[in-house]
Design a protein around this motif. Structure first.
Motif, PDB file in Angstrom:
ATOM      1  N   PRO A   1       3.125   4.157  -1.140  1.00  0.00           N
ATOM      2  CA  PRO A   1       3.177   4.128  -3.365  1.00  0.00           C
ATOM      3  C   PRO A   1       4.721   4.884  -3.482  1.00  0.00           C
ATOM      4  CG  PRO A   1       2.681   6.370  -1.897  1.00  0.00           C
ATOM      5  CD  PRO A   1       2.281   5.044  -0.392  1.00  0.00           C
TER       6      PRO A   1
ATOM      7  N   GLU B   1       0.551  -0.797   0.436  1.00  0.00           N
ATOM      8  CA  GLU B   1      -0.211   0.328  -0.029  1.00  0.00           C
ATOM      9  C   GLU B   1       0.988   1.196  -0.309  1.00  0.00           C
ATOM     10  OE1 GLU B   1      -3.396  -0.107  -0.508  1.00  0.00           O
ATOM     11  OE2 GLU B   1      -3.939  -1.809  -0.626  1.00  0.00           O
TER      12      GLU B   1
ATOM     13  N   TYR C   1       7.769   4.555  -6.710  1.00  0.00           N
ATOM     14  CA  TYR C   1       7.996   4.557  -8.134  1.00  0.00           C
ATOM     15  C   TYR C   1       9.290   3.652  -8.397  1.00  0.00           C
ATOM     16  CZ  TYR C   1       9.477   5.820 -12.971  1.00  0.00           C
ATOM     17  OH  TYR C   1      10.456   5.448 -14.163  1.00  0.00           O
TER      18      TYR C   1
END
Length: 158
Positions: A125, A123, A127
């Motif tokens: 976030p 969960e 990249y």
């Protein structure tokens, strides 16, 4: 590439394995010592227990490596988030195991609570600079392909 990239060792409370390589990737300390270092804010991050053990990166270890070269370390999503929060340039690589459902089921059966922890971590976030899929099959199209992709990625930044 060896002089341009170094492993940033994790500190852990788990027992050492008998594979002869454990000391290359980990520094082993007692839980009491770990908690003292955590209290003293010596760690970059302190994620929840993993398999009943504690793991983290020591700030001094990270700084010592990154002052002279690029560093490679195994991090959870917590570690990626926290290293970025400290201002380090982080290029995370996600290595995903694919195509071996039995291996996944066996892993979670042997590590109670791990599946829930993995879902919780997912969960956060993140990249990823690159995702490498590893099917753990021996030979050119499996594990070696994943290892070569990782080496190519590292060479690009070193």
């Amino acid at each position: 590439m060896k002089d341009k990239v170094a492993i940033i060792k994790s500190t852990t409370t788990r027992p050492m394995r008998n594979d002869g390589k454990d000391h290359l990737e980990y520094t082993f300390i007692t839980e009491e010592e770990f908690l003292m270092r955590k209290e003293g804010k010596k760690f970059v991050e302190c994620p929840p227990r993993h398999g009943g053990n504690l793991y983290s990166l020591e700030k001094k270890t990270v700084s010592d490596v990154l002052e002279r070269t690029h560093g490679i370390c195994v991090l959870s999503e917590y570690g990626i988030r926290d290293l970025k929060g400290l201002g380090y340039l982080v290029r995370p690589i996600k290595i995903t195991s694919v195509g071996n459902e039995k291996m996944r089921r066996d892993f979670y059966a042997n590590h109670p609570g791990r599946e829930e922890a993995d879902l919780e971590r997912s969960e956060i976030p993140i990249y990823y600079s690159r995702e490498i899929k590893n099917n753990f099959i021996e030979g050119e199209g499996g594990f070696m392909k994943a290892a070569n992709e990782l080496a190519d990625f590292i060479r690009h930044f070193s």
